[in-house]
Design an enzyme around this catalytic site. Sequence first.
Site, PDB file in Angstrom:
ATOM      1  N   CYS A  94       0.822  -1.222   0.000  1.00 29.88           N
ATOM      2  CA  CYS A  94       0.000   0.000   0.000  1.00 29.88           C
ATOM      3  C   CYS A  94       0.851   1.265   0.000  1.00 29.88           C
ATOM      4  CB  CYS A  94      -0.962  -0.054   1.164  1.00 29.88           C
ATOM      5  SG  CYS A  94      -2.421   0.965   0.894  1.00 29.88           S
ATOM      6  N   ARG A 128     -12.821   6.026  -0.820  1.00 30.15           N
ATOM      7  CA  ARG A 128     -11.813   5.170  -0.195  1.00 30.15           C
ATOM      8  C   ARG A 128     -12.082   3.752  -0.653  1.00 30.15           C
ATOM      9  NH1 ARG A 128      -8.098   7.064   2.854  1.00 30.15           N
ATOM     10  NH2 ARG A 128      -7.173   5.014   3.119  1.00 30.15           N
ATOM     11  N   HIS A 194      -3.271  -5.566   2.673  1.00 29.39           N
ATOM     12  CA  HIS A 194      -2.907  -5.516   4.100  1.00 29.39           C
ATOM     13  C   HIS A 194      -3.332  -6.814   4.787  1.00 29.39           C
ATOM     14  CE1 HIS A 194      -1.911  -1.273   4.396  1.00 29.39           C
ATOM     15  NE2 HIS A 194      -3.004  -0.964   3.741  1.00 29.39           N
TER      16      HIS A 194
END
Length: 244
Positions: A94, A128, A194
């Site tokens: 990320c 997002r 993640h």
Amino acid sequence: MELRICHLYPDVLNLYGDGGDIICMQQRLRWRGIDSNVTRVLIGDPLRLSDFDLLFIGGGQDFEQEVLLPDLQRGKDREIRAAIEDGLTALTICGGYQMLGQYYVTYDGVRCDFIGALDLYTVGSKTRMIGNTIFRCSDECGGSTVVGFENHSGKTWLGPSIKPLAHIEVGFGNNGEDHTEGAHYKNVFGSYSHGPMLPKNPEFCDFLLETALRQRYGTVSLSPLDDTAERTAHDHMVQRLTKR
Ligand code: GLN
């Protein structure tokens, strides 16, 4: 045989348990009787990547990425570019992945001129991109299916001299538009995954470890492990996300 791991900015880029990727790599090596050591490199510390076999960089918030810029520009950027061209293996997640690109313009319009090691750039978006992911890695990246979790506002776009890590099957991936996830250049693997990424994806973890060990020792083939627990967790997520 040993693996020397550099964990860059572990105290700043440490979102969503990304440090668990280091724990997973070390444990899968330990189960095979292979030593490993981890050096944490912080802001202000010297960085000499010729001392390492694998570089790991986790994810972070926009603010944390901005905080790192001056330290990167004091020489770490040159060191990382040179090491990548020399074939250093790296897993970057990320924010750590975005940082290897040319630049990142945050949603607030702050432009971070990053390392420029990878032919990609990132632009913050209003949406997002959050949620569970499934993506299939390219054959060059081991060909395994990976389950993960993403949370980013940045949309990453790949240039002509870099390939995606994978094709996204569930989730947004690089930008929610071109069905790519992550990036692959030489022995560098970037991903938005993640979680940490590696524990539920033992095949990809071993692919990464073999890539790093091969750079130092030549041909390496890791012995198989009993991955029943890992695969059960992996397959559960696939079934849950695809209702298979
Ligand atoms: N701050 C970056 C973004 O929002 C990276 C986020 C992250 O590392 N999870 O896109």
